[in-house]
Design a protein around this motif. Structure first.
Motif, PDB file in Angstrom:
ATOM      1  N   LEU A 167     -76.518-157.876  14.970  1.00  0.00           N
ATOM      2  CA  LEU A 167     -76.691-157.038  13.786  1.00  0.00           C
ATOM      3  C   LEU A 167     -78.068-156.413  13.909  1.00  0.00           C
ATOM      4  O   LEU A 167     -79.089-157.073  13.712  1.00  0.00           O
ATOM      5  N   HIS A 168     -78.088-155.146  14.279  1.00  0.00           N
ATOM      6  CA  HIS A 168     -79.327-154.431  14.567  1.00  0.00           C
ATOM      7  C   HIS A 168     -80.023-154.001  13.284  1.00  0.00           C
ATOM      8  O   HIS A 168     -79.387-153.641  12.297  1.00  0.00           O
ATOM      9  N   CYS A 169     -81.357-154.075  13.302  1.00  0.00           N
ATOM     10  CA  CYS A 169     -82.192-153.614  12.184  1.00  0.00           C
ATOM     11  C   CYS A 169     -81.667-154.159  10.857  1.00  0.00           C
ATOM     12  O   CYS A 169     -81.334-153.414   9.946  1.00  0.00           O
ATOM     13  N   PHE A 170     -81.637-155.467  10.751  1.00  0.00           N
ATOM     14  CA  PHE A 170     -80.982-156.107   9.612  1.00  0.00           C
ATOM     15  C   PHE A 170     -81.695-155.795   8.305  1.00  0.00           C
ATOM     16  O   PHE A 170     -82.913-155.948   8.188  1.00  0.00           O
ATOM     17  N   THR A 171     -80.895-155.387   7.320  1.00  0.00           N
ATOM     18  CA  THR A 171     -81.418-155.122   5.975  1.00  0.00           C
ATOM     19  C   THR A 171     -80.512-155.706   4.904  1.00  0.00           C
ATOM     20  O   THR A 171     -80.681-155.398   3.720  1.00  0.00           O
ATOM     21  N   GLY A 172     -79.548-156.520   5.318  1.00  0.00           N
ATOM     22  CA  GLY A 172     -78.600-157.071   4.367  1.00  0.00           C
ATOM     23  C   GLY A 172     -79.158-158.259   3.606  1.00  0.00           C
ATOM     24  O   GLY A 172     -80.349-158.577   3.644  1.00  0.00           O
ATOM     25  N   GLU A 173     -78.261-158.944   2.916  1.00  0.00           N
ATOM     26  CA  GLU A 173     -78.626-160.118   2.142  1.00  0.00           C
ATOM     27  C   GLU A 173     -78.396-161.379   2.974  1.00  0.00           C
ATOM     28  O   GLU A 173     -77.745-161.339   4.022  1.00  0.00           O
ATOM     29  N   LEU A 174     -78.924-162.496   2.506  1.00  0.00           N
ATOM     30  CA  LEU A 174     -78.835-163.734   3.263  1.00  0.00           C
ATOM     31  C   LEU A 174     -77.393-164.116   3.563  1.00  0.00           C
ATOM     32  O   LEU A 174     -77.086-164.553   4.678  1.00  0.00           O
ATOM     33  N   HIS A 175     -76.507-163.931   2.605  1.00  0.00           N
ATOM     34  CA  HIS A 175     -75.118-164.339   2.851  1.00  0.00           C
ATOM     35  C   HIS A 175     -74.464-163.486   3.926  1.00  0.00           C
ATOM     36  O   HIS A 175     -73.592-163.967   4.654  1.00  0.00           O
ATOM     37  N   HIS A 176     -74.894-162.229   4.070  1.00  0.00           N
ATOM     38  CA  HIS A 176     -74.388-161.402   5.164  1.00  0.00           C
ATOM     39  C   HIS A 176     -74.849-161.967   6.510  1.00  0.00           C
ATOM     40  O   HIS A 176     -74.064-162.066   7.455  1.00  0.00           O
ATOM     41  N   ALA A 177     -76.124-162.323   6.576  1.00  0.00           N
ATOM     42  CA  ALA A 177     -76.648-162.893   7.816  1.00  0.00           C
ATOM     43  C   ALA A 177     -75.948-164.198   8.154  1.00  0.00           C
ATOM     44  O   ALA A 177     -75.583-164.443   9.312  1.00  0.00           O
ATOM     45  N   GLN A 178     -75.741-165.045   7.167  1.00  0.00           N
ATOM     46  CA  GLN A 178     -75.097-166.337   7.418  1.00  0.00           C
ATOM     47  C   GLN A 178     -73.660-166.152   7.881  1.00  0.00           C
ATOM     48  O   GLN A 178     -73.189-166.878   8.771  1.00  0.00           O
ATOM     49  N   GLN A 179     -72.951-165.195   7.302  1.00  0.00           N
ATOM     50  CA  GLN A 179     -71.588-164.923   7.752  1.00  0.00           C
ATOM     51  C   GLN A 179     -71.590-164.422   9.186  1.00  0.00           C
ATOM     52  O   GLN A 179     -70.736-164.801   9.999  1.00  0.00           O
ATOM     53  N   ALA A 180     -72.576-163.575   9.515  1.00  0.00           N
ATOM     54  CA  ALA A 180     -72.670-163.056  10.878  1.00  0.00           C
ATOM     55  C   ALA A 180     -72.949-164.172  11.883  1.00  0.00           C
ATOM     56  O   ALA A 180     -72.398-164.179  12.985  1.00  0.00           O
TER      57      ALA A 180
END
Length: 277
Positions: A167-180
């Motif tokens: 996931l390049h240049c991440f700007t999402g929320e924590l739950h998005h990162a955890q799902q990824a």
């Protein structure tokens, strides 16, 4: 260090690319993933050309390449472009497909359902060549809509491949990162993570284990502090490493080493060549 995302084929580097790469090497950057989107499908091969031009040259980083059609260029994703993408992904220097994904920020982009269909098509090509994918995701202003749609699509269509990606240049929320992370992706932080108003990005950074993180410049865009507003370049990925180090309360050397090992771990089985252990 590894700059996991830089647009080395940018025309903004046409006059001094050699010097730029030497500066990166002097700053401790030992590899760069050159993103092969070009100015559209007609030029997405230029990242590979650069990787081949500098292969084996002393005093410059090792250059890997990717290939893909950016969401803003989806109207150009015809059969010829798909054939070209498939051919590029067969080159050993091309270790990933991307950047691909969804961009809802610009209203002039293709309709969302068209972007999703193009995303699916490129994932199919990447899966057939067993290459990880590099995700571009930009929601409409003030929302998380593109992140929600991207992760849903990855869950349904990419998880079965087991190939993972970035996931390049991440700007999402924590739950998005955890799902990824659950999908086998690494989370890459760019120069914008150094900006004063980027505390939400740093808050996510603080919660993620270092073994799931990468650093990047997205050069020539998003130059980090203290060079914000200038043309970005791979040498400045060191500033992102310093930000990771400050947030994680580790040394910059630990941040650089850890993210380097993460990069090689992701691509070791998919790149068709030997990487350091």
């Amino acid at each position: 260090m590894i700059d996991s995302h830089a647009h080395l084929d940018s025309t903004r580097y046409a006059e001094d690319r050699d010097a730029l790469l030497r500066r990166a090497h002097e700053a401790g950057v030992r590899a760069i993933l050159s993103i092969g989107i070009g100015d559209g499908p007609d030029t997405m091969h230029e990242a590979l050309d650069i990787a081949r031009k500098y292969a084996g040259k002393p005093g410059v980083p090792k250059i890997f390449a990717s290939a893909g059609v950016h969401p803003q260029d989806i109207p150009q994703l015809d059969n010829a472009a798909c054939t070209k993408l498939d051919e590029l992904l067969q080159a050993p220097e091309v270790i990933a497909c991307g950047e691909i994904g969804l961009d809802y920020y610009h209203p002039e982009n293709a309709p969302r359902e068209v972007q999703m269909a193009a995303f699916s098509r490129q994932m199919e090509i990447a899966a057939s060549r067993k290459k990880p994918i590099i995700i571009h995701c930009r929601p409409s202003d003030g929302s998380a809509n593109a992140w929600d749609d991207t992760l849903a699509q990855l869950e349904a269509e990419w998880r079965p491949t087991g190939l993972g990606g970035i996931l390049h240049c991440f700007t999402g929320e924590l739950h998005h990162a955890q799902q990824a992370l659950d999908l086998g992706f690494l989370i890459s932080f760019a120069g914008n993570s150094t900006y004063p108003k980027a505390q939400p990005i740093r808050d996510v950074m603080a919660e993620l284990p270092l073994e799931h993180m990468l650093i990047e410049t997205d050069a020539p865009f998003l130059a980090p502090i203290p060079n914000r507003g200038k043309r970005n370049e791979p040498a400045w990925v060191a500033e992102v490493a310093r930000t990771v180090a400050a947030v994680k309360r580790i040394s910059p050397e630990e941040a650089a080493f850890g993210t380097t090992q993460n990069f090689y771990r992701l691509f070791r089985t998919a790149a068709g060549q030997e990487f350091p252990a």
